[in-house]
Scaffold this motif. Structure first.
Motif, PDB file in Angstrom:
ATOM      1  N   ALA A   1       0.832  -1.199   0.000  1.00 54.37           N
ATOM      2  CA  ALA A   1       0.000   0.000   0.000  1.00 54.37           C
ATOM      3  C   ALA A   1       0.870   1.255   0.000  1.00 54.37           C
ATOM      4  N   GLN A   2       0.375   2.275  -0.690  1.00 54.97           N
ATOM      5  CA  GLN A   2       0.999   3.593  -0.625  1.00 54.97           C
ATOM      6  C   GLN A   2       0.264   4.373   0.461  1.00 54.97           C
ATOM      7  N   ILE A   3       0.997   4.772   1.480  1.00 56.99           N
ATOM      8  CA  ILE A   3       0.367   5.369   2.656  1.00 56.99           C
ATOM      9  C   ILE A   3       0.963   6.743   2.931  1.00 56.99           C
ATOM     10  N   TRP A   4       0.073   7.710   3.128  1.00 52.03           N
ATOM     11  CA  TRP A   4       0.491   9.045   3.563  1.00 52.03           C
ATOM     12  C   TRP A   4       0.369   9.127   5.085  1.00 52.03           C
ATOM     13  N   GLN A   5       1.476   9.458   5.705  1.00 50.85           N
ATOM     14  CA  GLN A   5       1.456   9.652   7.152  1.00 50.85           C
ATOM     15  C   GLN A   5       1.202  11.120   7.499  1.00 50.85           C
ATOM     16  N   SER A   6       1.261  11.987   6.497  1.00 50.40           N
ATOM     17  CA  SER A   6       0.894  13.390   6.611  1.00 50.40           C
ATOM     18  C   SER A   6       0.536  13.831   5.193  1.00 50.40           C
ATOM     19  N   PRO A   7       0.000  15.042   5.022  1.00 48.53           N
ATOM     20  CA  PRO A   7      -0.316  15.490   3.656  1.00 48.53           C
ATOM     21  C   PRO A   7       0.919  15.615   2.759  1.00 48.53           C
ATOM     22  N   TYR A   8       2.114  15.556   3.361  1.00 48.51           N
ATOM     23  CA  TYR A   8       3.325  15.814   2.594  1.00 48.51           C
ATOM     24  C   TYR A   8       4.308  14.651   2.592  1.00 48.51           C
ATOM     25  N   ARG A   9       3.963  13.552   3.235  1.00 50.42           N
ATOM     26  CA  ARG A   9       4.933  12.452   3.325  1.00 50.42           C
ATOM     27  C   ARG A   9       4.231  11.135   3.067  1.00 50.42           C
ATOM     28  N   ASP A  10       4.704  10.424   2.042  1.00 44.87           N
ATOM     29  CA  ASP A  10       4.140   9.107   1.738  1.00 44.87           C
ATOM     30  C   ASP A  10       5.258   8.105   1.528  1.00 44.87           C
ATOM     31  N   ALA A  11       4.909   6.851   1.666  1.00 43.07           N
ATOM     32  CA  ALA A  11       5.865   5.775   1.457  1.00 43.07           C
ATOM     33  C   ALA A  11       5.100   4.517   1.085  1.00 43.07           C
ATOM     34  N   THR A  12       5.815   3.562   0.526  1.00 43.76           N
ATOM     35  CA  THR A  12       5.216   2.268   0.190  1.00 43.76           C
ATOM     36  C   THR A  12       5.522   1.275   1.296  1.00 43.76           C
ATOM     37  N   PHE A  13       4.507   0.583   1.723  1.00 46.40           N
ATOM     38  CA  PHE A  13       4.649  -0.387   2.797  1.00 46.40           C
ATOM     39  C   PHE A  13       4.260  -1.777   2.311  1.00 46.40           C
ATOM     40  N   TRP A  14       4.877  -2.792   2.937  1.00 43.53           N
ATOM     41  CA  TRP A  14       4.593  -4.197   2.635  1.00 43.53           C
ATOM     42  C   TRP A  14       4.196  -4.927   3.915  1.00 43.53           C
ATOM     43  N   GLY A  15       3.317  -5.900   3.760  1.00 41.46           N
ATOM     44  CA  GLY A  15       3.025  -6.798   4.857  1.00 41.46           C
ATOM     45  C   GLY A  15       4.061  -7.902   4.923  1.00 41.46           C
ATOM     46  N   GLN A  16       3.905  -8.768   5.924  1.00 40.86           N
ATOM     47  CA  GLN A  16       4.888  -9.824   6.137  1.00 40.86           C
ATOM     48  C   GLN A  16       4.626 -11.054   5.270  1.00 40.86           C
ATOM     49  N   GLY A  17       3.452 -11.119   4.667  1.00 37.27           N
ATOM     50  CA  GLY A  17       3.126 -12.234   3.788  1.00 37.27           C
ATOM     51  C   GLY A  17       2.301 -13.298   4.474  1.00 37.27           C
ATOM     52  N   THR A  18       1.469 -13.967   3.689  1.00 38.78           N
ATOM     53  CA  THR A  18       0.683 -15.095   4.193  1.00 38.78           C
ATOM     54  C   THR A  18       0.737 -16.208   3.149  1.00 38.78           C
ATOM     55  N   GLN A  19       0.955 -17.418   3.613  1.00 36.50           N
ATOM     56  CA  GLN A  19       1.132 -18.556   2.711  1.00 36.50           C
ATOM     57  C   GLN A  19      -0.222 -19.079   2.238  1.00 36.50           C
ATOM     58  N   VAL A  20      -0.328 -19.281   0.934  1.00 30.50           N
ATOM     59  CA  VAL A  20      -1.488 -19.944   0.337  1.00 30.50           C
ATOM     60  C   VAL A  20      -0.975 -21.188  -0.382  1.00 30.50           C
ATOM     61  N   THR A  21      -1.505 -22.327  -0.011  1.00 33.42           N
ATOM     62  CA  THR A  21      -1.116 -23.586  -0.624  1.00 33.42           C
ATOM     63  C   THR A  21      -2.350 -24.279  -1.181  1.00 33.42           C
ATOM     64  N   VAL A  22      -2.309 -24.592  -2.474  1.00 28.81           N
ATOM     65  CA  VAL A  22      -3.434 -25.252  -3.131  1.00 28.81           C
ATOM     66  C   VAL A  22      -2.999 -26.654  -3.532  1.00 28.81           C
ATOM     67  N   SER A  23      -3.653 -27.640  -2.985  1.00 27.65           N
ATOM     68  CA  SER A  23      -3.297 -29.028  -3.293  1.00 27.65           C
ATOM     69  C   SER A  23      -4.120 -29.539  -4.470  1.00 27.65           C
ATOM     70  N   SER A  24      -3.519 -30.421  -5.237  1.00 29.80           N
ATOM     71  CA  SER A  24      -4.200 -30.959  -6.432  1.00 29.80           C
ATOM     72  C   SER A  24      -4.987 -32.214  -6.096  1.00 29.80           C
TER      73      SER A  24
END
Length: 120
Positions: A97-120
């Motif tokens: 996500a692109q997040i503004w912490q103030s009207p003048y400062r933004d940064a891109t943030f990442w989550g830690q990830g979640t595993q999805v496993t699909v078995s056949s």
């Protein structure tokens, strides 16, 4: 501290469904575009779906018609409904996500990830 936390991953059989959730917290002024990415073993991380603040969405060709991205701006939360899952959807899914912490400062943030496993 801004955090993105994913949840909802797990093990599912081919043809099944999962819903992923990404919740943003911390000192947030506003949230811009958000997206889901995934990375399978030995492969590069790639875009799955993205959504603007106004709700316009975009999907990778491989998931069109099967996955639906949405967001609730009031709850600072994004979702990914995944239907008709295939073994090739197996990966770690990351929230972005692109997040503004103030009207003048933004940064891109990442989550830690979640595993999805699909078995056949």
């Amino acid at each position: 501290q801004v955090l993105l936390v994913e949840s909802g991953g797990g093990l599912v059989q081919a043809g099944g469904s999962l819903m992923l959730t990404c919740a943003a917290s911390g000192p947030i002024f506003s949230i811009g575009p958000m997206g889901w990415y995934r990375q399978a073993p030995g492969k590069q991380r790639g875009l799955v779906a993205s959504i603007t603040g106004g709700g316009n969405s975009n999907y990778a060709d491989s998931v069109k018609g099967r996955f639906t991205i949405s967001r609730d701006n009031a709850k600072r939360t994004m979702y990914l409904q995944m239907n008709s899952l295939k073994p090739e959807d197996t990966a770690v899914y990351y929230c972005n996500a692109q997040i503004w912490q103030s009207p003048y400062r933004d940064a891109t943030f990442w989550g830690q990830g979640t595993q999805v496993t699909v078995s056949s």
